[in-house]
Design an enzyme around this catalytic site. Sequence first.
Site, PDB file in Angstrom:
ATOM      1  N   ASP A 194       1.115  -1.279  -0.154  1.00  0.00           N
ATOM      2  CA  ASP A 194      -0.058   0.015  -0.025  1.00  0.00           C
ATOM      3  C   ASP A 194       0.913   1.407  -0.285  1.00  0.00           C
ATOM      4  OD1 ASP A 194      -1.739   2.075   0.507  1.00  0.00           O
ATOM      5  OD2 ASP A 194      -2.185   1.511   2.505  1.00  0.00           O
ATOM      6  N   ASN A 203      -0.075   4.382  -0.677  1.00  0.00           N
ATOM      7  CA  ASN A 203      -0.750   5.857  -0.173  1.00  0.00           C
ATOM      8  C   ASN A 203      -1.588   5.739   1.275  1.00  0.00           C
ATOM      9  OD1 ASN A 203      -3.028   4.415  -0.953  1.00  0.00           O
ATOM     10  ND2 ASN A 203      -4.029   5.879  -2.292  1.00  0.00           N
ATOM     11  N   ASP A 205      -4.237   3.773   2.336  1.00  0.00           N
ATOM     12  CA  ASP A 205      -5.391   3.457   2.674  1.00  0.00           C
ATOM     13  C   ASP A 205      -5.668   2.205   3.277  1.00  0.00           C
ATOM     14  OD1 ASP A 205      -4.874   2.466   0.342  1.00  0.00           O
ATOM     15  OD2 ASP A 205      -6.369   3.380  -0.892  1.00  0.00           O
ATOM     16  N   ASP A 240      -1.634  -1.156  -4.116  1.00  0.00           N
ATOM     17  CA  ASP A 240      -1.970  -0.417  -5.132  1.00  0.00           C
ATOM     18  C   ASP A 240      -0.890  -0.823  -6.227  1.00  0.00           C
ATOM     19  OD1 ASP A 240      -0.169   1.456  -4.121  1.00  0.00           O
ATOM     20  OD2 ASP A 240      -1.719   1.853  -2.672  1.00  0.00           O
ATOM     21  N   ASP A 275      -4.377 -10.907 -15.735  1.00  0.00           N
ATOM     22  CA  ASP A 275      -5.473 -11.868 -15.566  1.00  0.00           C
ATOM     23  C   ASP A 275      -6.526 -11.428 -16.522  1.00  0.00           C
ATOM     24  OD1 ASP A 275      -7.182 -13.604 -14.066  1.00  0.00           O
ATOM     25  OD2 ASP A 275      -5.756 -13.091 -12.336  1.00  0.00           O
ATOM     26  N   ASP A 295      -8.664 -16.871 -16.380  1.00  0.00           N
ATOM     27  CA  ASP A 295      -9.441 -17.080 -15.269  1.00  0.00           C
ATOM     28  C   ASP A 295     -10.482 -18.362 -15.979  1.00  0.00           C
ATOM     29  OD1 ASP A 295     -10.124 -16.411 -12.439  1.00  0.00           O
ATOM     30  OD2 ASP A 295     -12.017 -15.964 -13.296  1.00  0.00           O
ATOM     31  N   GLU A 315      -6.462 -21.248 -16.548  1.00  0.00           N
ATOM     32  CA  GLU A 315      -6.839 -21.954 -15.196  1.00  0.00           C
ATOM     33  C   GLU A 315      -7.918 -22.895 -15.788  1.00  0.00           C
ATOM     34  OE1 GLU A 315      -8.739 -20.802 -11.000  1.00  0.00           O
ATOM     35  OE2 GLU A 315      -9.599 -19.905 -12.651  1.00  0.00           O
ATOM     36  N   HIS A 369      -3.878 -17.425  -5.182  1.00  0.00           N
ATOM     37  CA  HIS A 369      -4.582 -16.512  -4.372  1.00  0.00           C
ATOM     38  C   HIS A 369      -5.818 -17.091  -3.924  1.00  0.00           C
ATOM     39  CE1 HIS A 369      -6.253 -16.359  -8.319  1.00  0.00           C
ATOM     40  NE2 HIS A 369      -7.381 -15.933  -7.875  1.00  0.00           N
ATOM     41  N   ASP A 370      -6.014 -18.366  -4.529  1.00  0.00           N
ATOM     42  CA  ASP A 370      -7.464 -19.272  -4.016  1.00  0.00           C
ATOM     43  C   ASP A 370      -6.674 -20.265  -3.147  1.00  0.00           C
ATOM     44  OD1 ASP A 370      -9.062 -17.437  -5.970  1.00  0.00           O
ATOM     45  OD2 ASP A 370      -8.549 -18.921  -7.396  1.00  0.00           O
TER      46      ASP A 370
END
Length: 569
Positions: free
Chosen positions: A21, A23, A25, A29, A98, A199, A256, A329-330
């Site tokens: 991150d 910035n 928040d 990003d 992706d 995907d 995938e 990520h899964d």
Amino acid sequence: MTKSWWKEAVVYQIYPRSFMDSNGDGIGDLQGIIQKLDYIKDLGANIIWLCPVYKSPNDDNGYDISDYQDILTEFGTMSDFDELLYAAHEKGMRIIMDLVVNHTSDEHPWFVESRKSKDNPYRDYYFWKEGKDESPPNNWGSCFSGSAWKKDEQTGMYYLHLFSSKQPDLNWDNPTVRSSVYDMMTWWLDKGVDGFRMDVISFISKTPNLPDGPIKSGKPYGDFGPYSINGPHVHEYLREMNQKVLSHYDIMTVGETPDVTVDEAKKYAGSKTGELNMVFQFEHMRLDSGEHGKWSNNRFKLSDLKRVMSKWQTGLKDCAWNSLFWNNHDQPRVVSRFGNDSTPLLWEKSAKMLATCLHMMQGTPYIYQGEELGMTNVSFDRLEDYRDIETLNAYDELVHTQGVDPETMMQYIHHISRDNARTPMQWDDNCNAGFSSVTPWIGINPNYIRINAEQERGDPQSIYHYYQKLIQIRKQYDIIVYGSYQLIYEDDPQIYAYTRTLENQKLLVICNFSEAPAECVFPQEFRTDNKIELIANYEIGSIENDFRLKPYEAKVYLLNSANKFNVSQ
Ligand code: GLC
Ligand code: CA
């Protein structure tokens, strides 16, 4: 076998929301990624797979796209993206995007139009059906629990969503859908991106009339698989995509493809079939499933893992190409899943052993952010700390309608939830793990004090440096990329060992998958002095012919090293 840059590459997968991150928040990003490009370059990976960064209402963290040609505001702007692409190229790295085109977001303008009326020009971009007496058009269940159909009040008809109800499936049988997707892909390729990770690309062709699927006993919904996965036109559409788009660029593509078989993979990723370069198969990710599918806390069996990995290594030999992954990520974190994170020593040894076992196989290796640090699963006590739609919906369905007790469900979540992979990257031991200056969108794994990039970069014995070395030797020795694979000691209950062969060269990989010592003897042809130890996760020692492997020990030997290999650049 033909050589290709994407066969020799190592991919680093970034989940932007959880990477860095810039910035303050609490959300990762694009500028954060730019700051960390040198970190990836130092590791040695040369391709970045960027999970979706497009405009999205974030029902499924960006896998629900509302504008394919714009950037999610939280992640930055298109000029940040251009800066990232430029900076990566300057550093000699490529970026693959992706591509999520089995479905869009329900907020995509195509769907906004489509739902307006039965005769809207976009109606046929999606699957619309009448219900059967107040029930959905068929019995299919969605991947994220509940029916795969949602009734839309506007016209009283149902639309198909194999994932969340905010992810309506695109109708690929409509040629205008296909050409719109190809135009969008061309736009990105002309911008200079280096390829796509596609995907659930094996889901794009549905069997006409969408027949009911088989129902497993005790389950509320039917399985859409037989009628939506590897469907009737999927190869035709991918060949068309290849002719119209992919073949015009020097890029890398990976599909995938859950539930792909070796025979299907030979079509998707065959060297002569003109579709994709490689696919992700998931058989090894299903070895710990149970009666509720992925929701279990079973431990995998080594014999199954050897069988599945070997099947893919030999099945695609000389005709297609494997992608090698333990994580994405899964999936939960591999060191917790197939290794052992119970003590710092076993954690370190098993993470390195797993890396060895995978990176010495034939195929293109993928490293998921934090894997190179040995990041582990997280166990949040409260359901409220989870963010993943799949996890939250599954809790609801299994606990509230299928009688799984809440504590057991929490154990399943700790074992298998996708959020295990999505806690923020652990950069250092400062507040918020150096990921952000504020509390992030999802909790940080409390072990960041011990497991973090700064610490590991400063320790030559770390898991990070071990990955770095694995990548280095892959670049040095062709046999690691191109050699053919053979499983040995098939029935050994503790050891996973295999050889690789390229002309007169041989590589031997020995991994102890257990916490207990394991007796090992060299195969006959390795009983010679003409070998060197390439990498090992304990001290590289004197080479004896028979030895006892320590807990989670891994060793790699190279035979005929005097015959210097063809060193690839
Ligand atoms: C793929 C993605 C997953 C996503 C799903 C729907 O499996 O990897 O994260 O939820 O497709 O797009
Ligand atoms: Ca941010």
